[in-house]
Design a protein around this motif. Sequence first.
Motif, mmCIF file in Angstrom:
data_model
loop_
_atom_site.group_PDB
_atom_site.id
_atom_site.type_symbol
_atom_site.label_atom_id
_atom_site.label_comp_id
_atom_site.label_asym_id
_atom_site.label_seq_id
_atom_site.Cartn_x
_atom_site.Cartn_y
_atom_site.Cartn_z
ATOM 1 N N GLY A 136 0.823 -1.214 0.000
ATOM 2 C CA GLY A 136 0.000 0.000 0.000
ATOM 3 C C GLY A 136 0.852 1.257 0.000
ATOM 4 N N ILE A 137 1.936 1.255 0.787
ATOM 5 C CA ILE A 137 2.824 2.421 0.849
ATOM 6 C C ILE A 137 3.544 2.622 -0.483
ATOM 7 C CG2 ILE A 137 4.929 3.321 1.943
ATOM 8 C CD1 ILE A 137 3.889 1.911 4.539
ATOM 9 N N VAL A 138 3.992 1.522 -1.088
ATOM 10 C CA VAL A 138 4.667 1.613 -2.397
ATOM 11 C C VAL A 138 3.695 2.129 -3.454
ATOM 12 C CG1 VAL A 138 5.695 0.245 -4.253
ATOM 13 C CG2 VAL A 138 6.414 -0.123 -1.889
ATOM 14 N N LYS A 139 2.460 1.618 -3.435
ATOM 15 C CA LYS A 139 1.449 2.090 -4.394
ATOM 16 C C LYS A 139 1.155 3.573 -4.184
ATOM 17 C CE LYS A 139 0.190 -1.841 -6.431
ATOM 18 N NZ LYS A 139 0.279 -2.086 -7.861
ATOM 19 N N PHE A 140 1.119 3.993 -2.904
ATOM 20 C CA PHE A 140 0.880 5.409 -2.610
ATOM 21 C C PHE A 140 1.989 6.271 -3.186
ATOM 22 C CE2 PHE A 140 1.545 9.044 0.295
ATOM 23 C CZ PHE A 140 0.391 9.746 -0.008
ATOM 24 N N ALA B 166 -8.026 3.105 -5.276
ATOM 25 C CA ALA B 166 -8.304 1.732 -4.824
ATOM 26 C C ALA B 166 -7.024 0.898 -4.777
ATOM 27 C CB ALA B 166 -9.329 1.079 -5.741
ATOM 28 N N ASN B 167 -6.086 1.179 -5.691
ATOM 29 C CA ASN B 167 -4.809 0.456 -5.701
ATOM 30 C C ASN B 167 -4.013 0.683 -4.417
ATOM 31 O OD1 ASN B 167 -5.096 -0.669 -8.279
ATOM 32 N ND2 ASN B 167 -4.452 1.250 -9.229
ATOM 33 N N VAL B 168 -4.240 1.812 -3.764
ATOM 34 C CA VAL B 168 -3.563 2.134 -2.514
ATOM 35 C C VAL B 168 -4.385 1.642 -1.325
ATOM 36 C CG1 VAL B 168 -2.727 4.017 -1.057
ATOM 37 C CG2 VAL B 168 -2.443 4.156 -3.532
ATOM 38 N N LEU B 169 -5.690 1.924 -1.351
ATOM 39 C CA LEU B 169 -6.549 1.642 -0.198
ATOM 40 C C LEU B 169 -6.746 0.155 0.061
ATOM 41 C CD1 LEU B 169 -9.288 4.399 -0.535
ATOM 42 C CD2 LEU B 169 -7.456 4.243 1.145
ATOM 43 N N ILE C 43 -4.432 -3.551 7.607
ATOM 44 C CA ILE C 43 -5.052 -3.168 8.889
ATOM 45 C C ILE C 43 -5.962 -4.282 9.391
ATOM 46 C CG2 ILE C 43 -6.665 -1.534 9.965
ATOM 47 C CD1 ILE C 43 -5.397 0.616 8.043
ATOM 48 N N ASP C 44 -6.737 -4.886 8.480
ATOM 49 C CA ASP C 44 -7.615 -6.006 8.862
ATOM 50 C C ASP C 44 -6.804 -7.182 9.413
ATOM 51 O OD1 ASP C 44 -9.831 -4.581 8.105
ATOM 52 O OD2 ASP C 44 -10.045 -5.563 6.155
ATOM 53 N N LEU C 45 -5.653 -7.470 8.778
ATOM 54 C CA LEU C 45 -4.805 -8.560 9.256
ATOM 55 C C LEU C 45 -4.178 -8.227 10.613
ATOM 56 C CD1 LEU C 45 -3.120 -9.701 5.914
ATOM 57 C CD2 LEU C 45 -4.740 -10.999 7.309
ATOM 58 N N LEU C 46 -3.871 -6.955 10.845
ATOM 59 C CA LEU C 46 -3.358 -6.549 12.154
ATOM 60 C C LEU C 46 -4.405 -6.800 13.241
ATOM 61 C CD1 LEU C 46 -1.310 -5.182 14.042
ATOM 62 C CD2 LEU C 46 -2.264 -2.981 13.338
ATOM 63 N N VAL C 47 -5.648 -6.393 12.960
ATOM 64 C CA VAL C 47 -6.749 -6.625 13.908
ATOM 65 C C VAL C 47 -6.949 -8.130 14.111
ATOM 66 C CG1 VAL C 47 -9.242 -6.349 14.258
ATOM 67 C CG2 VAL C 47 -7.880 -4.426 13.407
#
Length: 198
Positions: free
Chosen positions: A38-42, A51-54, A61-65
């Motif tokens: 996500g950071i690289v895409k940003f 959407a490519n970033v989000l 974030i979902d995997l962290l939770v």
Amino acid sequence: ALVIWLMPKFPASKKYGKSFDWIGFLILGGMFSSLILGIVKFSNYGNLSSANVLIPLFIGIDLLVAYVIYAQKFSKHALVSLSLFKSINFSGATVILLMSGITVNGAMFLLPLYLQNVRGLSVVWSGTYLIFQGVSLLVSRTQIGKLTDRIGTRWVVLVSVVIAVLSTLPFAFFDANTSKYLIWLMLFFRGIGQGGLT
């Protein structure tokens, strides 16, 4: 091969019967991979609403939770036990390590961009410039331990922070015509500061 050949064997003193946590490993691996993607895409798109970033960021974030829930439910065999964070020393060390990592590695992310995009150097030459920082980091590390034993960590870290800041600030004013010797000198001092910080 050298580790297998030369590393002494240190058998475990106690058998805990604890197996490797593959589920936690996969969740954390997926989390870090998604967040980095996500950071690289940003950095490529420059737009946080794409959407490519989000999508990768939300997956991370979902995997962290998911890992937090998993580690609470199966705390006995979680890869990283959340109970470690109850220790003030562990939590403080983690935050400081994160901050110093951002400080040190943030510049290491930007320096190759400067060398390649502003100075027009190839990837190989950019890496060659960074050798000066690596060499001084290596040299300073051998002396840092001795200094720490002699005067303690406080002054070593404080002086290292000053060296790191003073040797990083000039890069804000460097351009395509800056002397390569000045760049090498600043990289050399950055390595010394980085060694003490680490």
